[in-house]
Write a protein that holds these residues in place. Sequence first.
Motif, PDB file in Angstrom:
ATOM      1  N   GLY A  20       0.640  -1.266  -0.057  1.00 47.54           N
ATOM      2  CA  GLY A  20      -0.102   0.034   0.085  1.00 47.54           C
ATOM      3  C   GLY A  20       0.810   1.205  -0.075  1.00 47.54           C
ATOM      4  N   THR A  21       1.958   1.152   0.331  1.00 46.76           N
ATOM      5  CA  THR A  21       3.131   2.346   0.140  1.00 46.76           C
ATOM      6  C   THR A  21       4.138   1.911  -0.595  1.00 46.76           C
ATOM      7  OG1 THR A  21       4.253   1.499   2.131  1.00 46.76           O
ATOM      8  CG2 THR A  21       2.265   3.022   2.366  1.00 46.76           C
ATOM      9  N   ILE A  22       4.896   2.850  -0.985  1.00 46.78           N
ATOM     10  CA  ILE A  22       6.301   2.643  -1.605  1.00 46.78           C
ATOM     11  C   ILE A  22       7.347   2.372  -0.720  1.00 46.78           C
ATOM     12  CG2 ILE A  22       7.709   3.419  -3.577  1.00 46.78           C
ATOM     13  CD1 ILE A  22       5.561   5.148  -4.421  1.00 46.78           C
ATOM     14  N   ASP A  23       8.017   1.285  -0.989  1.00 44.46           N
ATOM     15  CA  ASP A  23       9.422   1.158  -0.119  1.00 44.46           C
ATOM     16  C   ASP A  23      10.349   2.044  -0.505  1.00 44.46           C
ATOM     17  OD1 ASP A  23       8.054  -1.224   0.584  1.00 44.46           O
ATOM     18  OD2 ASP A  23       9.301  -2.600  -0.895  1.00 44.46           O
ATOM     19  N   SER A  24      11.214   2.373   0.593  1.00 46.00           N
ATOM     20  CA  SER A  24      12.188   3.312   0.775  1.00 46.00           C
ATOM     21  C   SER A  24      13.241   3.121  -0.404  1.00 46.00           C
ATOM     22  CB  SER A  24      12.865   3.356   1.722  1.00 46.00           C
ATOM     23  OG  SER A  24      13.644   2.197   2.229  1.00 46.00           O
ATOM     24  N   ASP A  25      13.321   1.641  -0.756  1.00 47.54           N
ATOM     25  CA  ASP A  25      14.357   1.436  -1.746  1.00 47.54           C
ATOM     26  C   ASP A  25      13.536   1.690  -3.140  1.00 47.54           C
ATOM     27  OD1 ASP A  25      16.230   0.106  -0.053  1.00 47.54           O
ATOM     28  OD2 ASP A  25      15.321  -1.925  -0.341  1.00 47.54           O
ATOM     29  N   ASN A  26      12.375   1.426  -3.198  1.00 46.15           N
ATOM     30  CA  ASN A  26      11.748   1.740  -4.450  1.00 46.15           C
ATOM     31  C   ASN A  26      11.509   3.148  -4.544  1.00 46.15           C
ATOM     32  OD1 ASN A  26      11.418  -1.037  -5.313  1.00 46.15           O
ATOM     33  ND2 ASN A  26       9.377  -1.401  -4.119  1.00 46.15           N
ATOM     34  N   ALA A  27      11.493   4.028  -3.602  1.00 50.03           N
ATOM     35  CA  ALA A  27      11.170   5.484  -3.534  1.00 50.03           C
ATOM     36  C   ALA A  27      12.549   6.123  -4.396  1.00 50.03           C
ATOM     37  CB  ALA A  27      11.078   6.199  -2.302  1.00 50.03           C
ATOM     38  N   ALA A  28      13.623   5.582  -4.295  1.00 49.77           N
ATOM     39  CA  ALA A  28      14.939   6.100  -5.001  1.00 49.77           C
ATOM     40  C   ALA A  28      14.751   5.644  -6.366  1.00 49.77           C
ATOM     41  CB  ALA A  28      16.100   5.353  -4.445  1.00 49.77           C
ATOM     42  N   GLN A  29      14.157   4.575  -6.754  1.00 51.73           N
ATOM     43  CA  GLN A  29      13.818   4.416  -8.225  1.00 51.73           C
ATOM     44  C   GLN A  29      12.842   4.871  -8.766  1.00 51.73           C
ATOM     45  OE1 GLN A  29      13.643   0.097  -8.206  1.00 51.73           O
ATOM     46  NE2 GLN A  29      15.799  -0.119  -7.687  1.00 51.73           N
ATOM     47  N   ASP A  30      11.950   5.634  -7.836  1.00 54.07           N
ATOM     48  CA  ASP A  30      10.672   6.514  -8.257  1.00 54.07           C
ATOM     49  C   ASP A  30      11.115   7.472  -9.520  1.00 54.07           C
ATOM     50  OD1 ASP A  30       8.254   6.529  -8.681  1.00 54.07           O
ATOM     51  OD2 ASP A  30       7.928   7.489  -6.581  1.00 54.07           O
ATOM     52  N   ILE A  31      10.418   7.549 -10.545  1.00 51.88           N
ATOM     53  CA  ILE A  31      11.016   8.482 -11.696  1.00 51.88           C
ATOM     54  C   ILE A  31       9.667   9.398 -11.666  1.00 51.88           C
ATOM     55  CG2 ILE A  31      11.254   8.942 -14.193  1.00 51.88           C
ATOM     56  CD1 ILE A  31      11.878   5.756 -14.333  1.00 51.88           C
ATOM     57  N   THR A  32      10.457  10.734 -11.813  1.00 49.44           N
ATOM     58  CA  THR A  32       9.461  11.939 -11.799  1.00 49.44           C
ATOM     59  C   THR A  32       9.617  12.374 -13.337  1.00 49.44           C
ATOM     60  OG1 THR A  32      10.981  13.434 -11.277  1.00 49.44           O
ATOM     61  CG2 THR A  32       9.679  12.364  -9.328  1.00 49.44           C
ATOM     62  N   ASN A  33       8.441  13.048 -13.769  1.00 46.14           N
ATOM     63  CA  ASN A  33       8.602  13.804 -15.164  1.00 46.14           C
ATOM     64  C   ASN A  33       9.828  14.613 -15.270  1.00 46.14           C
ATOM     65  OD1 ASN A  33       6.417  12.741 -15.860  1.00 46.14           O
ATOM     66  ND2 ASN A  33       4.845  14.157 -15.349  1.00 46.14           N
ATOM     67  N   ALA A  34      10.316  15.302 -14.039  1.00 45.56           N
ATOM     68  CA  ALA A  34      11.324  16.253 -14.239  1.00 45.56           C
ATOM     69  C   ALA A  34      12.698  15.444 -14.685  1.00 45.56           C
ATOM     70  CB  ALA A  34      11.368  17.089 -12.996  1.00 45.56           C
ATOM     71  N   ASP A  35      12.608  14.303 -13.927  1.00 44.22           N
ATOM     72  CA  ASP A  35      13.827  13.341 -14.161  1.00 44.22           C
ATOM     73  C   ASP A  35      14.038  12.894 -15.455  1.00 44.22           C
ATOM     74  OD1 ASP A  35      14.810  13.745 -11.533  1.00 44.22           O
ATOM     75  OD2 ASP A  35      13.608  11.968 -11.001  1.00 44.22           O
ATOM     76  N   ILE A  36      12.776  12.483 -16.137  1.00 45.63           N
ATOM     77  CA  ILE A  36      12.556  12.339 -17.568  1.00 45.63           C
ATOM     78  C   ILE A  36      13.037  12.994 -18.389  1.00 45.63           C
ATOM     79  CG2 ILE A  36      11.038  11.318 -19.254  1.00 45.63           C
ATOM     80  CD1 ILE A  36       9.729   9.927 -17.259  1.00 45.63           C
ATOM     81  N   LEU A  37      12.371  14.303 -17.993  1.00 50.97           N
ATOM     82  CA  LEU A  37      12.680  15.600 -18.751  1.00 50.97           C
ATOM     83  C   LEU A  37      14.368  16.127 -19.007  1.00 50.97           C
ATOM     84  CD1 LEU A  37      11.401  17.728 -20.921  1.00 50.97           C
ATOM     85  CD2 LEU A  37      11.195  19.102 -18.802  1.00 50.97           C
ATOM     86  N   LYS A  38      14.823  15.691 -17.985  1.00 50.80           N
ATOM     87  CA  LYS A  38      16.352  16.048 -17.682  1.00 50.80           C
ATOM     88  C   LYS A  38      17.017  15.111 -18.742  1.00 50.80           C
ATOM     89  CE  LYS A  38      19.934  16.705 -14.399  1.00 50.80           C
ATOM     90  NZ  LYS A  38      20.245  16.302 -12.937  1.00 50.80           N
ATOM     91  N   LYS A  39      16.719  13.897 -18.249  1.00 48.02           N
ATOM     92  CA  LYS A  39      17.319  12.824 -19.194  1.00 48.02           C
ATOM     93  C   LYS A  39      17.290  13.054 -20.531  1.00 48.02           C
ATOM     94  CE  LYS A  39      20.280   9.370 -18.591  1.00 48.02           C
ATOM     95  NZ  LYS A  39      21.537   9.650 -18.143  1.00 48.02           N
ATOM     96  N   LEU A  40      16.058  13.360 -21.199  1.00 47.91           N
ATOM     97  CA  LEU A  40      15.987  13.590 -22.468  1.00 47.91           C
ATOM     98  C   LEU A  40      16.451  14.784 -22.951  1.00 47.91           C
ATOM     99  CD1 LEU A  40      11.944  13.062 -22.680  1.00 47.91           C
ATOM    100  CD2 LEU A  40      13.900  11.524 -23.648  1.00 47.91           C
ATOM    101  N   CYS A  41      16.867  15.877 -22.339  1.00 47.54           N
ATOM    102  CA  CYS A  41      17.563  16.867 -22.591  1.00 47.54           C
ATOM    103  C   CYS A  41      18.938  16.749 -22.767  1.00 47.54           C
ATOM    104  CB  CYS A  41      17.323  18.025 -21.634  1.00 47.54           C
ATOM    105  SG  CYS A  41      15.647  18.793 -21.686  1.00 47.54           S
ATOM    106  N   GLU A  42      19.485  15.718 -21.839  1.00 43.49           N
ATOM    107  CA  GLU A  42      21.020  15.351 -22.107  1.00 43.49           C
ATOM    108  C   GLU A  42      21.085  14.555 -23.145  1.00 43.49           C
ATOM    109  OE1 GLU A  42      21.779  13.103 -18.463  1.00 43.49           O
ATOM    110  OE2 GLU A  42      21.878  14.903 -17.174  1.00 43.49           O
ATOM    111  N   MET A  43      19.872  13.444 -23.555  1.00 40.01           N
ATOM    112  CA  MET A  43      20.213  12.955 -24.549  1.00 40.01           C
ATOM    113  C   MET A  43      19.914  13.365 -25.996  1.00 40.01           C
ATOM    114  SD  MET A  43      18.348   9.497 -23.214  1.00 40.01           S
ATOM    115  CE  MET A  43      18.277   8.547 -24.686  1.00 40.01           C
ATOM    116  N   SER A  44      19.038  14.610 -25.861  1.00 38.66           N
ATOM    117  CA  SER A  44      18.899  15.439 -26.933  1.00 38.66           C
ATOM    118  C   SER A  44      19.999  16.234 -27.281  1.00 38.66           C
ATOM    119  CB  SER A  44      17.730  16.388 -26.576  1.00 38.66           C
ATOM    120  OG  SER A  44      17.697  17.427 -27.748  1.00 38.66           O
TER     121      SER A  44
END
Length: 180
Positions: A20-44
């Motif tokens: 019912g909650t996200i584990d702390s290990d899984n929280a580190a793996q949680d992806i936000t839109n900002a992270d995706i956007l940042k990674k896409l900008c780097e790849m771009s």
Amino acid sequence: MSSIKSHFPVVEKESMATTGTIDSDNAAQDITNADILKKLCEMSGQLDKVCTSVEELKGEIFELKEDNSALRAELEKCKLKLERAEEMVIEAKTHASVAERRVNDLEQYGRRNNVRELGVPEAEGENAAECEEKVLAVFRGKLGLKSMANSDIEACHRIGQRQQEQPGSRLRLFQKHARS
């Protein structure tokens, strides 16, 4: 899309459903839109660099093709020049052969009235007049040509170097002939 997943691990739905909650290990793996956007900008940015490199390579290839075309044209010109030169060499060889035959014919014609006499002794310090008298003596005495005169001889001279061990040396006689 698979490369994005490798860079951004997705939280499994099962772990959220069971706890019912996200584990702390899984929280580190949680992806936000900002992270995706940042990674896409780097790849771009990296993709832009790759595209720039590809365009530069295309330009270099174009220049190399132009250089290659110019070199091929120059090679064709050189081939034509070589063919012409080979034709000229063949023609020159033909002319040389003809000229050589003509020279040989002229030399043979010129030798018709020449006589080489061997065995005529050579005196020390002999001059051309003495040489001519010795030749006339041989022609008149040994060959029986009593009518032979100095006027029949155009030139008379010794050939080669004086050699003590030989009984006589060579004389070359150029007879005069009637010119037509």
